[in-house]
Design an enzyme around this catalytic site. Structure first.
Site, PDB file in Angstrom:
ATOM      1  CE  LYS A 265     -22.151 -62.536  39.762  1.00 52.77           C
ATOM      2  NZ  LYS A 265     -21.190 -62.954  38.468  1.00 52.77           N
ATOM      3  CD  GLU A 337     -26.577 -59.316  36.256  1.00 56.50           C
ATOM      4  OE1 GLU A 337     -26.156 -60.399  35.865  1.00 56.50           O
ATOM      5  OE2 GLU A 337     -25.922 -58.251  36.683  1.00 56.50           O
ATOM      6  NE  ARG A 339     -25.466 -60.464  28.717  1.00 55.55           N
ATOM      7  CZ  ARG A 339     -24.365 -61.099  28.505  1.00 55.55           C
ATOM      8  NH1 ARG A 339     -24.380 -61.954  27.296  1.00 55.55           N
ATOM      9  NH2 ARG A 339     -23.215 -61.275  29.321  1.00 55.55           N
TER      10      ARG A 339
END
Ligand code: BES
Ligand code: ZN
Ligand code: ZN
Length: 484
Positions: A265, A337, A339
């Protein structure tokens, strides 16, 4: 938590730092029984410095003729606009105002609210929710409130309602504490300890699976998230059997820190990704309250906890893993991640033959983009179940908004080489993330609640301070309370 007492004494005889008096907008000053000095004071202020509008508060010193030191006037808005939510808001405004003032002993007069044919419990719920502070990491003086004395002439009836409000608020506080705690102190192991700490309530059974157990169950999707971190993942199972029925399974996303993994990120705002376990925290809050309130229901909470970190052994974009239902998943983004962990928890839940599954997750940035901080995004496979959640949302003020699961979204997740891929592109990211889960739930009634936009507040709301909101706890508790 603040200590709360109910007392049947007159307001003017109650020694306290502040006495809370509520007033609506327009009409007459309703506090004649506090004596002529107080009512003169109030009549001078009312309509000038203080109008009684919703969200308005004014602190004044009390005349010496009465025991309370100060009066806090709190506006309830116009009588015709009355709602439970507005009463909660007013309570939250009162405690939000008093939160950092160093005033310790608070009392509240409830007769006026009762005379409006409403229950002061909503005001008190807002008050307790809004009184929350997170001071664990601050050295020095603690200036929070100590006690709240609720003055009521109907203490018997009122006490039961109030006991429930106290349990619910303290469970929201519990969830907020877990979420506000930084990720170095809220690892999967710490989260497991927090779950175990609830055993003291006596009616909760907690089991924690380690990596080996997960491997045995074939949880390749969940385990792929944990490959880059040194923190061992913990699959936390918490059960409350308040009735002999097939359970409602609650699954909470519990990524204790989401760096994105190798699909890293951006640095800006990454510190907030400690809140990626807010779903798991909500589930623990719900379990805590349900067991304390002895709800006649059977609940199973599942928290697939892990960190999501880059590292030499981290999962790579392009890797293919196998989930516990034997489906292969091509990982397009290691930042999708949540899910991955959730699908193995959903598959695991099947062994309980659940009557229904709810998952609560900070699943997508797209959720905040779509709805901001104003509603939970709701998707699911059972319209009646979703109707019940909508009703709970209206009652609690934890609003939900349904998004569609058109079968065409399945196309977005088609992989060229595996059964599915974990990311379907930017367009429709909110709904495709839910669609990814949908297949795993099968025919069990299932609802997905995306709380990415609502679990963390940049700006405080009337009864939610900045930071972790604890959202989901009151919503699902209300649903459970009204389950038939
Ligand atoms: N935990 C995030 C979602 C999130 C973002 C929650 C912002 C709260 C605030 C999730 O794991 C994630 O990274 N989602 C990505 C998915 C995408 C990269 C496939 C997203 O929504 O940006
Ligand atoms: Zn992510
Ligand atoms: Zn995440």
């Amino acid at each position: 938590m603040i200590k709360v007492h109910v007392k049947n004494i007159r307001e003017i005889d109650c020694p306290c730092d502040v006495l809370i008096l509520t007033m609506t907008e327009g009409g007459r000053v309703p506090y004649e029984r506090l004596g002529s000095q107080v009512s003169h004071l109030l009549k001078r202020i009312y309509g000038r410095e203080f109008k009684g509008t919703l969200d308005e508060v004014l602190l004044v010193h009390a005349p010496e003729s009465i025991k309370p030191e100060r009066l806090l006037l709190v506006g309830l808005g116009k009588k015709k606009d009355y709602s439970h939510e507005n009463l909660r808001r007013a309570g939250g405004r009162a405690s939000g105002f008093l939160r950092d003032k160093g005033l310790k002993k608070i009392a509240i007069s409830t007769e006026y609210i009762s005379s409006l044919k409403s229950s002061p419990a909503y005001f008190l719920e807002g008050f307790l929710l809004g009184a929350y502070t997170f001071k664990k990491y601050r050295s020095g003086r603690q200036d929070g409130m100590d006690s709240l004395t609720v003055l009521s002439q109907n203490t018997r009836r009122f006490k039961k309602e109030l006991d429930q409000v106290k349990v619910v608020a303290s469970s929201v506080w519990f969830a907020r504490d877990l979420v506000n705690t930084p990720a170095n102190d809220m690892t999967p192991s710490n989260l497991a300890d927090a779950a175990r700490s609830l055993r003291k309530n006596g009616s909760l059974v907690v089991k924690v699976f380690d990596k080996k157990d997960m491997q045995k169950s074939g949880m390749g999707a969940y385990l792929s998230v944990a490959k880059g971190t040194k923190e061992p993942p913990k699959f936390i199972i918490i059960e409350y059997k308040g009735a002999k029925k097939s359970p409602l399974v609650l699954i909470g996303k519990s990524v204790t820190f989401d760096s994105g993994g190798l699909s890293l990120k951006p640095a800006e705002g990454m510190e907030k990704m400690k809140y990626d376990m807010a779903g798991g925290a909500a589930v623990l809050g719900i379990m805590k309250a349900s067991s304390e309130l002895k709800f006649p229901v059977h609940l199973v909470g599942l928290l697939p906890a892990t960190e999501n970190m880059p590292g030499g052994s981290a999962t790579r974009p392009g890797d293919i893993v196998k989930a516990s239902n034997e489906k292969t998943i091509e990982i397009i983004s290691t930042d999708a991640e949540g899910r991955m962990a959730l699908v193995d928890a959903i598959t695991y839940s099947r062994r309980y033959r659940p009557q229904a599954i709810i998952d609560i997750a900070t699943l997508t940035g797209a959720c905040s983009i779509a709805l901001g901080g104003e509603a939970i995004a709701m998707m699911g496979n059972d319209p009646k179940f979703m109707d019940n959640i909508r009703k709970a949302a209206e009652r609690t003020g934890e609003r939900v908004w349904e998004m569609p699961l058109f079968k065409e979204y399945g196309e977005y997740l088609k992989s060229d080489i595996a059964d599915i891929k974990n990311y379907g592109g930017k367009n429709g990211a909110l709904v495709t993330s839910a669609y990814f889960l949908y297949d795993f739930a099968g025919t069990t009634p299932w609802v997905h609640l995306d709380i990415a936009g609502t679990a963390w507040l940049e700006k405080e709301k009337p009864y939610i301070p900045k930071g972790a909101s604890g959202i989901g706890v009151r919503l699902v508790l209300d649903l459970i309370k009204n389950l038939k």
